[in-house]
Design a protein around this motif. Structure first.
Motif, PDB file in Angstrom:
ATOM      1  N   ASP A   8      -9.479  -6.549   8.286  1.00  0.00           N
ATOM      2  CA  ASP A   8      -8.874  -5.290   7.851  1.00  0.00           C
ATOM      3  C   ASP A   8      -7.767  -4.853   8.800  1.00  0.00           C
ATOM      4  O   ASP A   8      -6.704  -4.365   8.379  1.00  0.00           O
ATOM      5  CB  ASP A   8      -9.937  -4.190   7.770  1.00  0.00           C
ATOM      6  N   VAL A   9      -8.053  -5.009  10.094  1.00  0.00           N
ATOM      7  CA  VAL A   9      -7.034  -4.614  11.087  1.00  0.00           C
ATOM      8  C   VAL A   9      -5.826  -5.529  10.984  1.00  0.00           C
ATOM      9  O   VAL A   9      -4.674  -5.087  11.062  1.00  0.00           O
ATOM     10  CB  VAL A   9      -7.649  -4.646  12.507  1.00  0.00           C
ATOM     11  N   LYS A  10      -6.111  -6.814  10.817  1.00  0.00           N
ATOM     12  CA  LYS A  10      -5.015  -7.757  10.680  1.00  0.00           C
ATOM     13  C   LYS A  10      -4.150  -7.401   9.460  1.00  0.00           C
ATOM     14  O   LYS A  10      -2.905  -7.452   9.504  1.00  0.00           O
ATOM     15  CB  LYS A  10      -5.577  -9.177  10.537  1.00  0.00           C
ATOM     16  N   ALA A  11      -4.785  -7.015   8.363  1.00  0.00           N
ATOM     17  CA  ALA A  11      -4.024  -6.636   7.159  1.00  0.00           C
ATOM     18  C   ALA A  11      -3.205  -5.370   7.412  1.00  0.00           C
ATOM     19  O   ALA A  11      -2.066  -5.229   6.959  1.00  0.00           O
ATOM     20  CB  ALA A  11      -4.974  -6.433   5.986  1.00  0.00           C
ATOM     21  N   SER A  12      -3.813  -4.452   8.160  1.00  0.00           N
ATOM     22  CA  SER A  12      -3.088  -3.199   8.459  1.00  0.00           C
ATOM     23  C   SER A  12      -1.838  -3.481   9.276  1.00  0.00           C
ATOM     24  O   SER A  12      -0.759  -2.927   9.028  1.00  0.00           O
ATOM     25  CB  SER A  12      -4.018  -2.231   9.215  1.00  0.00           C
ATOM     26  N   TYR A  13      -1.983  -4.371  10.312  1.00  0.00           N
ATOM     27  CA  TYR A  13      -0.806  -4.725  11.111  1.00  0.00           C
ATOM     28  C   TYR A  13       0.278  -5.397  10.251  1.00  0.00           C
ATOM     29  O   TYR A  13       1.493  -5.145  10.420  1.00  0.00           O
ATOM     30  CB  TYR A  13      -1.231  -5.654  12.248  1.00  0.00           C
ATOM     31  N   HIS A  14      -0.198  -6.246   9.367  1.00  0.00           N
ATOM     32  CA  HIS A  14       0.763  -6.957   8.516  1.00  0.00           C
ATOM     33  C   HIS A  14       1.574  -5.975   7.653  1.00  0.00           C
ATOM     34  O   HIS A  14       2.802  -6.055   7.556  1.00  0.00           O
ATOM     35  CB  HIS A  14      -0.002  -7.956   7.629  1.00  0.00           C
ATOM     36  N   ASN A  19       6.211  -2.383   6.359  1.00  0.00           N
ATOM     37  CA  ASN A  19       6.716  -1.010   6.168  1.00  0.00           C
ATOM     38  C   ASN A  19       7.891  -0.699   7.096  1.00  0.00           C
ATOM     39  O   ASN A  19       8.849  -0.029   6.725  1.00  0.00           O
ATOM     40  CB  ASN A  19       5.601   0.005   6.389  1.00  0.00           C
ATOM     41  N   VAL A  20       7.746  -1.197   8.358  1.00  0.00           N
ATOM     42  CA  VAL A  20       8.863  -0.985   9.301  1.00  0.00           C
ATOM     43  C   VAL A  20      10.140  -1.646   8.778  1.00  0.00           C
ATOM     44  O   VAL A  20      11.254  -1.078   8.820  1.00  0.00           O
ATOM     45  CB  VAL A  20       8.489  -1.520  10.700  1.00  0.00           C
ATOM     46  N   GLY A  21      10.006  -2.825   8.237  1.00  0.00           N
ATOM     47  CA  GLY A  21      11.176  -3.514   7.674  1.00  0.00           C
ATOM     48  C   GLY A  21      11.764  -2.764   6.493  1.00  0.00           C
ATOM     49  O   GLY A  21      12.988  -2.639   6.339  1.00  0.00           O
ATOM     50  N   TRP A  25      15.453  -1.063   5.985  1.00  0.00           N
ATOM     51  CA  TRP A  25      16.329  -1.315   4.836  1.00  0.00           C
ATOM     52  C   TRP A  25      16.727  -0.006   4.140  1.00  0.00           C
ATOM     53  O   TRP A  25      17.878   0.179   3.755  1.00  0.00           O
ATOM     54  CB  TRP A  25      15.616  -2.225   3.825  1.00  0.00           C
ATOM     55  N   VAL A  26      15.770   0.884   3.997  1.00  0.00           N
ATOM     56  CA  VAL A  26      16.064   2.173   3.365  1.00  0.00           C
ATOM     57  C   VAL A  26      17.106   2.949   4.184  1.00  0.00           C
ATOM     58  O   VAL A  26      18.050   3.530   3.656  1.00  0.00           O
ATOM     59  CB  VAL A  26      14.777   3.001   3.177  1.00  0.00           C
ATOM     60  N   ILE A  27      16.896   2.962   5.517  1.00  0.00           N
ATOM     61  CA  ILE A  27      17.853   3.676   6.381  1.00  0.00           C
ATOM     62  C   ILE A  27      19.236   3.031   6.301  1.00  0.00           C
ATOM     63  O   ILE A  27      20.260   3.710   6.218  1.00  0.00           O
ATOM     64  CB  ILE A  27      17.335   3.689   7.831  1.00  0.00           C
ATOM     65  N   GLY A  28      19.246   1.692   6.272  1.00  0.00           N
ATOM     66  CA  GLY A  28      20.540   1.001   6.166  1.00  0.00           C
ATOM     67  C   GLY A  28      21.242   1.327   4.849  1.00  0.00           C
ATOM     68  O   GLY A  28      22.451   1.562   4.802  1.00  0.00           O
TER      69      GLY A  28
END
Length: 202
Positions: A8-14, A19-21, A25-28
């Motif tokens: 679960d933690v691994k999925a959250s990090y993924h 989301n950061v990416g 992209w949204v900001i760009g």
């Protein structure tokens, strides 16, 4: 390296990395849109500012063309008006010789014959040369021509009377030894000028 994190933690990090990416992209894209809006606005402002001088030039050119057409039209109208005035002036001084001669014949005394008729249309005058039997006939002709009832001349001046004896007269006719010269001025509304003639024909 062995990843001992729970699934679960691994999925959250993924998903967090994804989301950061996406946020990047949204900001760009947002910056790109802002850039497009800024560029479009600047272009519209530039076009608007450039259009004003062009519109002023167009307005000035149209006004100039209209003024030129108006001046040309006014000049054409003035030329036509001048031509009409000249035509009226010429026609107003055009003498109807047939009617004039008929009227002169009616006012010529019995002892007088007309020998010459010279018309100065520019001055509206006529010089009449007549052969007469004596001074009396010559002066009577001048009186008849001056008579306002005849509607020919406003006044007639007797220039001279030259009488010769026998057959030495200038006419060569012993019956008319005297030659009279008379200058006469046409009346303003006499019927012997073309513009004053109601019939319009000789």
């Amino acid at each position: 390296m062995i990843n001992l994190l729970p699934p679960d933690v691994k999925a959250s990090y993924h998903y967090a990395h994804r989301n950061v990416g996406l946020v990047r992209w949204v900001i760009g894209c947002a910056f790109g849109l802002v850039g497009v809006v800024v560029i479009s606005t600047a272009g519209l402002v530039y076009i608007h500012q450039s259009r004003q001088p062009l519109q002023q030039d167009i307005t000035h050119t149209e006004a100039s063309l209209q003024a030129q057409k108006l001046d040309a039209t006014q000049q054409q109208v003035q030329d036509i008006s001048n031509s009409l005035k000249l035509a009226v002036q010429v026609l107003s001084k055009e003498v109807l010789f047939s009617k004039l001669l008929q009227q002169l014949a009616t006012v010529t005394p019995p002892n007088t014959v007309l020998s010459d008729l010279t018309i100065n249309q520019a001055q509206n005058t006529v010089t009449i040369t007549a052969l007469t039997t004596d001074y009396t006939a010559a002066t009577q002709l001048q009186v008849n021509l001056s008579d306002p009832n005849n509607k020919i001349f406003s006044h007639a001046d007797l220039v001279n009377i030259v009488c010769s004896s026998g057959t030495s007269s200038s006419s060569g006719d012993a019956r008319y030894p005297c030659t009279a010269t008379i200058n006469a001025l046409f009346t303003t509304n006499n019927p012997f000028l073309l513009m004053n003639d109601q019939g319009g024909t000789q």
